[in-house]
Design a protein around this motif. Sequence first.
Motif, PDB file in Angstrom:
ATOM      1  N   HIS A   1      24.892  61.361  44.821  1.00  0.00           N
ATOM      2  CA  HIS A   1      24.949  59.910  44.605  1.00  0.00           C
ATOM      3  C   HIS A   1      25.807  59.599  43.392  1.00  0.00           C
ATOM      4  CE1 HIS A   1      23.522  55.996  43.119  1.00  0.00           C
ATOM      5  NE2 HIS A   1      23.093  55.738  44.353  1.00  0.00           N
ATOM      6  N   GLY A   2      25.598  60.331  42.290  1.00  0.00           N
ATOM      7  CA  GLY A   2      26.347  60.046  41.074  1.00  0.00           C
ATOM      8  C   GLY A   2      27.830  60.313  41.207  1.00  0.00           C
ATOM      9  N   PHE A   3      28.215  61.357  41.951  1.00  0.00           N
ATOM     10  CA  PHE A   3      29.616  61.695  42.145  1.00  0.00           C
ATOM     11  C   PHE A   3      30.318  60.597  42.936  1.00  0.00           C
ATOM     12  CE2 PHE A   3      33.174  63.776  44.262  1.00  0.00           C
ATOM     13  CZ  PHE A   3      33.708  64.590  43.268  1.00  0.00           C
ATOM     14  N   LEU A   4      29.727  60.212  44.056  1.00  0.00           N
ATOM     15  CA  LEU A   4      30.339  59.184  44.899  1.00  0.00           C
ATOM     16  C   LEU A   4      30.358  57.830  44.192  1.00  0.00           C
ATOM     17  CD1 LEU A   4      28.660  60.234  48.256  1.00  0.00           C
ATOM     18  CD2 LEU A   4      31.099  60.413  47.725  1.00  0.00           C
ATOM     19  N   HIS A   5      29.254  57.483  43.542  1.00  0.00           N
ATOM     20  CA  HIS A   5      29.175  56.188  42.867  1.00  0.00           C
ATOM     21  C   HIS A   5      30.174  56.131  41.717  1.00  0.00           C
ATOM     22  CE1 HIS A   5      27.494  52.325  42.206  1.00  0.00           C
ATOM     23  NE2 HIS A   5      26.772  52.626  41.143  1.00  0.00           N
ATOM     24  N   ALA A   6      30.377  57.259  41.037  1.00  0.00           N
ATOM     25  CA  ALA A   6      31.362  57.298  39.954  1.00  0.00           C
ATOM     26  C   ALA A   6      32.772  57.061  40.481  1.00  0.00           C
ATOM     27  CB  ALA A   6      31.288  58.636  39.224  1.00  0.00           C
ATOM     28  N   LEU A   7      33.094  57.584  41.653  1.00  0.00           N
ATOM     29  CA  LEU A   7      34.400  57.342  42.263  1.00  0.00           C
ATOM     30  C   LEU A   7      34.640  55.849  42.451  1.00  0.00           C
ATOM     31  CD1 LEU A   7      34.545  60.149  44.980  1.00  0.00           C
ATOM     32  CD2 LEU A   7      36.100  59.911  43.039  1.00  0.00           C
ATOM     33  N   HIS A   8      33.591  55.141  42.872  1.00  0.00           N
ATOM     34  CA  HIS A   8      33.717  53.707  43.124  1.00  0.00           C
ATOM     35  C   HIS A   8      33.728  52.909  41.817  1.00  0.00           C
ATOM     36  CE1 HIS A   8      31.323  54.924  46.972  1.00  0.00           C
ATOM     37  NE2 HIS A   8      32.585  55.288  47.050  1.00  0.00           N
ATOM     38  N   GLU A   9      32.769  53.212  40.953  1.00  0.00           N
ATOM     39  CA  GLU A   9      32.575  52.400  39.753  1.00  0.00           C
ATOM     40  C   GLU A   9      33.726  52.547  38.751  1.00  0.00           C
ATOM     41  OE1 GLU A   9      29.455  50.299  38.854  1.00  0.00           O
ATOM     42  OE2 GLU A   9      30.113  50.249  40.937  1.00  0.00           O
ATOM     43  N   THR A  10      34.379  53.696  38.744  1.00  0.00           N
ATOM     44  CA  THR A  10      35.510  53.878  37.827  1.00  0.00           C
ATOM     45  C   THR A  10      36.826  53.430  38.458  1.00  0.00           C
ATOM     46  OG1 THR A  10      35.820  56.180  38.553  1.00  0.00           O
ATOM     47  CG2 THR A  10      34.386  55.797  36.630  1.00  0.00           C
ATOM     48  N   GLY A  11      36.772  52.929  39.681  1.00  0.00           N
ATOM     49  CA  GLY A  11      37.958  52.381  40.321  1.00  0.00           C
ATOM     50  C   GLY A  11      38.858  53.408  40.983  1.00  0.00           C
ATOM     51  N   CYS A  12      38.441  54.673  41.026  1.00  0.00           N
ATOM     52  CA  CYS A  12      39.288  55.699  41.654  1.00  0.00           C
ATOM     53  C   CYS A  12      39.338  55.520  43.173  1.00  0.00           C
ATOM     54  CB  CYS A  12      38.774  57.090  41.302  1.00  0.00           C
ATOM     55  SG  CYS A  12      38.798  57.459  39.534  1.00  0.00           S
ATOM     56  N   ALA A  13      38.184  55.266  43.772  1.00  0.00           N
ATOM     57  CA  ALA A  13      38.107  55.002  45.211  1.00  0.00           C
ATOM     58  C   ALA A  13      37.560  53.595  45.385  1.00  0.00           C
ATOM     59  CB  ALA A  13      37.213  56.022  45.913  1.00  0.00           C
ATOM     60  N   SER A  14      38.456  52.645  45.492  1.00  0.00           N
ATOM     61  CA  SER A  14      38.085  51.234  45.550  1.00  0.00           C
ATOM     62  C   SER A  14      39.085  50.496  46.427  1.00  0.00           C
ATOM     63  CB  SER A  14      38.082  50.630  44.138  1.00  0.00           C
ATOM     64  OG  SER A  14      39.403  50.640  43.603  1.00  0.00           O
ATOM     65  N   THR A  15      38.831  49.238  46.657  1.00  0.00           N
ATOM     66  CA  THR A  15      39.764  48.433  47.447  1.00  0.00           C
ATOM     67  C   THR A  15      41.152  48.428  46.826  1.00  0.00           C
ATOM     68  OG1 THR A  15      37.963  47.026  48.246  1.00  0.00           O
ATOM     69  CG2 THR A  15      40.191  46.147  48.401  1.00  0.00           C
ATOM     70  N   ASP A  16      41.202  48.422  45.492  1.00  0.00           N
ATOM     71  CA  ASP A  16      42.502  48.397  44.809  1.00  0.00           C
ATOM     72  C   ASP A  16      43.322  49.652  45.068  1.00  0.00           C
ATOM     73  OD1 ASP A  16      41.987  45.909  43.782  1.00  0.00           O
ATOM     74  OD2 ASP A  16      41.339  46.641  41.818  1.00  0.00           O
ATOM     75  N   THR A  17      42.651  50.778  45.327  1.00  0.00           N
ATOM     76  CA  THR A  17      43.373  52.026  45.588  1.00  0.00           C
ATOM     77  C   THR A  17      43.413  52.369  47.076  1.00  0.00           C
ATOM     78  OG1 THR A  17      41.367  53.356  45.238  1.00  0.00           O
ATOM     79  CG2 THR A  17      42.798  52.963  43.320  1.00  0.00           C
ATOM     80  N   GLY A  18      42.996  51.419  47.935  1.00  0.00           N
ATOM     81  CA  GLY A  18      43.056  51.634  49.368  1.00  0.00           C
ATOM     82  C   GLY A  18      41.855  52.331  49.956  1.00  0.00           C
ATOM     83  N   TRP A  19      40.756  52.413  49.199  1.00  0.00           N
ATOM     84  CA  TRP A  19      39.500  53.006  49.673  1.00  0.00           C
ATOM     85  C   TRP A  19      38.396  51.948  49.554  1.00  0.00           C
ATOM     86  CZ3 TRP A  19      38.882  58.309  51.031  1.00  0.00           C
ATOM     87  CH2 TRP A  19      39.991  59.129  50.791  1.00  0.00           C
ATOM     88  N   THR A  20      38.182  51.191  50.607  1.00  0.00           N
ATOM     89  CA  THR A  20      37.162  50.138  50.580  1.00  0.00           C
ATOM     90  C   THR A  20      35.866  50.684  51.169  1.00  0.00           C
ATOM     91  OG1 THR A  20      38.820  48.401  50.809  1.00  0.00           O
ATOM     92  CG2 THR A  20      36.549  47.835  51.370  1.00  0.00           C
ATOM     93  N   PRO A  21      34.804  50.849  50.357  1.00  0.00           N
ATOM     94  CA  PRO A  21      33.562  51.424  50.879  1.00  0.00           C
ATOM     95  C   PRO A  21      32.918  50.533  51.950  1.00  0.00           C
ATOM     96  CG  PRO A  21      33.602  51.472  48.473  1.00  0.00           C
ATOM     97  CD  PRO A  21      34.740  50.597  48.907  1.00  0.00           C
ATOM     98  N   ARG A  22      32.537  51.163  53.045  1.00  0.00           N
ATOM     99  CA  ARG A  22      31.779  50.518  54.113  1.00  0.00           C
ATOM    100  C   ARG A  22      30.717  51.505  54.598  1.00  0.00           C
ATOM    101  NH1 ARG A  22      33.553  46.634  52.339  1.00  0.00           N
ATOM    102  NH2 ARG A  22      34.771  44.963  53.275  1.00  0.00           N
ATOM    103  N   TYR A  23      29.817  51.869  53.691  1.00  0.00           N
ATOM    104  CA  TYR A  23      28.837  52.904  54.000  1.00  0.00           C
ATOM    105  C   TYR A  23      27.886  52.446  55.109  1.00  0.00           C
ATOM    106  CZ  TYR A  23      29.896  56.091  50.139  1.00  0.00           C
ATOM    107  OH  TYR A  23      30.496  57.004  49.307  1.00  0.00           O
ATOM    108  N   LEU A  24      27.634  53.344  56.043  1.00  0.00           N
ATOM    109  CA  LEU A  24      26.652  53.113  57.097  1.00  0.00           C
ATOM    110  C   LEU A  24      25.333  53.741  56.657  1.00  0.00           C
ATOM    111  CD1 LEU A  24      26.012  52.188  60.036  1.00  0.00           C
ATOM    112  CD2 LEU A  24      26.843  54.426  60.792  1.00  0.00           C
ATOM    113  N   VAL A  25      24.279  52.959  56.582  1.00  0.00           N
ATOM    114  CA  VAL A  25      22.980  53.474  56.146  1.00  0.00           C
ATOM    115  C   VAL A  25      21.916  53.179  57.199  1.00  0.00           C
ATOM    116  CG1 VAL A  25      23.465  53.414  53.683  1.00  0.00           C
ATOM    117  CG2 VAL A  25      22.549  51.387  54.792  1.00  0.00           C
ATOM    118  N   LEU A  26      20.992  54.118  57.308  1.00  0.00           N
ATOM    119  CA  LEU A  26      19.926  54.065  58.300  1.00  0.00           C
ATOM    120  C   LEU A  26      18.593  54.058  57.567  1.00  0.00           C
ATOM    121  CD1 LEU A  26      18.613  54.523  61.154  1.00  0.00           C
ATOM    122  CD2 LEU A  26      19.064  56.974  60.808  1.00  0.00           C
ATOM    123  N   HIS A  27      17.752  53.079  57.867  1.00  0.00           N
ATOM    124  CA  HIS A  27      16.418  53.005  57.277  1.00  0.00           C
ATOM    125  C   HIS A  27      15.355  53.067  58.365  1.00  0.00           C
ATOM    126  CE1 HIS A  27      18.635  51.410  53.760  1.00  0.00           C
ATOM    127  NE2 HIS A  27      17.599  51.850  53.064  1.00  0.00           N
TER     128      HIS A  27
END
Length: 375
Positions: A32-58
């Motif tokens: 969780h921390g590795f993936l969230h860090a990618l997003h929160e630090t802007g490395c994998a974000s909409t600005d860099t062409g990686w827009t998260p659309r996680y599919l979650v099952l509850h």
Amino acid sequence: MSEAVLTIIDTLEGVDPAQWRALAGDNPTLAHGFLHALHETGCASTDTGWTPRYLVLHRDGALAGAMPLYLKDHSRGEYVFDHAWADAFHRNGIEYYPKLLSAVPFTPVTGSRLLARTQEDRQLLARAALQVARQLGTSSLHILFPDAQDKQALAEAGYMLREGVQFHWDNPGYADFDAFLSSMKMDKRKKIRQDRRRVQDAGIVFEHLAGAQIGAEVLGFFYRCYVSTYHAHYSKPYLSLAFFERVLRESPDSMMMVLARRGDAPVAAALNLVGGGIMYGRYWGTLEFVSGLHFETCYVQSIEYCIRHGIARFEGGAQGVHKMSRGLVPTPTWSAHWVADPRFAGAIADFLREETAAMDDYIDELAEHVPFKAG
């Protein structure tokens, strides 16, 4: 079984890390921390062409499954190359981007992409992802480096499979590094010793730093080396210093660094990720050229560390048949693909059948040249 509730989220902010880890296990690239860090630090974000659309099952309000998904408007940072497919779409006047991708950004490491406890829920996620791709109107859906359970679920859901190859080292329980060398053919053993002597004669010594032993100054030096590797190839680094600082702060036990020094001056560094009995070779750089330094820092030192600490496998990253001479052997990897347009889907299916046969032959040919003694 209780009713499944599937939703799409664009951040892991509200996801319980403990529930996530119960699904993702000890693979540090899926933490969780590795993936969230990618997003929160802007490395994998909409600005860099990686827009998260996680599919979650509850189920009953608890996290029962998840799938890291991204809308992509390019194919960079993936390590499974589909540029020819994008070009074919473009030449026929059809948009290839955006596409939908399930992967760990910038990370060619095999692991679960259908995070679930049962094969039934993995199949549910695989089918639901197809529906997401259709709803979003994407040209295609790609799942990169799935593990064996995911591969089976994806094939059963109708995805096309694509084979690749990486080079991994397995530890059968070597007593020490000399025992590893003794298992190799004489010419390969001699070459490793010669390369090590050349690095030693250049005045280079090595430190192995794990977790909290990696201080801010060392991490800063590593990042200079990491950036220099990209600049040497006239490209920009995918990851920021803030990303590495965050992972070190939140998951220190997942990091192991090989630091090369001459006297008090650091010269080169390689940063590995560790978890689940596996070490993943990930990032490297140097501030000067020393013959043999790359192989020693990235591969030989990491293998020696794995032997000393009882780590079962070292995965040396994407590509690189040259790694075989250091004891890494060819290992198949996989990706799975769905293409919306039936004309292109048929053509790509034909291509993949031919490519897979060629890849099987290539891996078989490589296996005849492994650096180890017979038996």
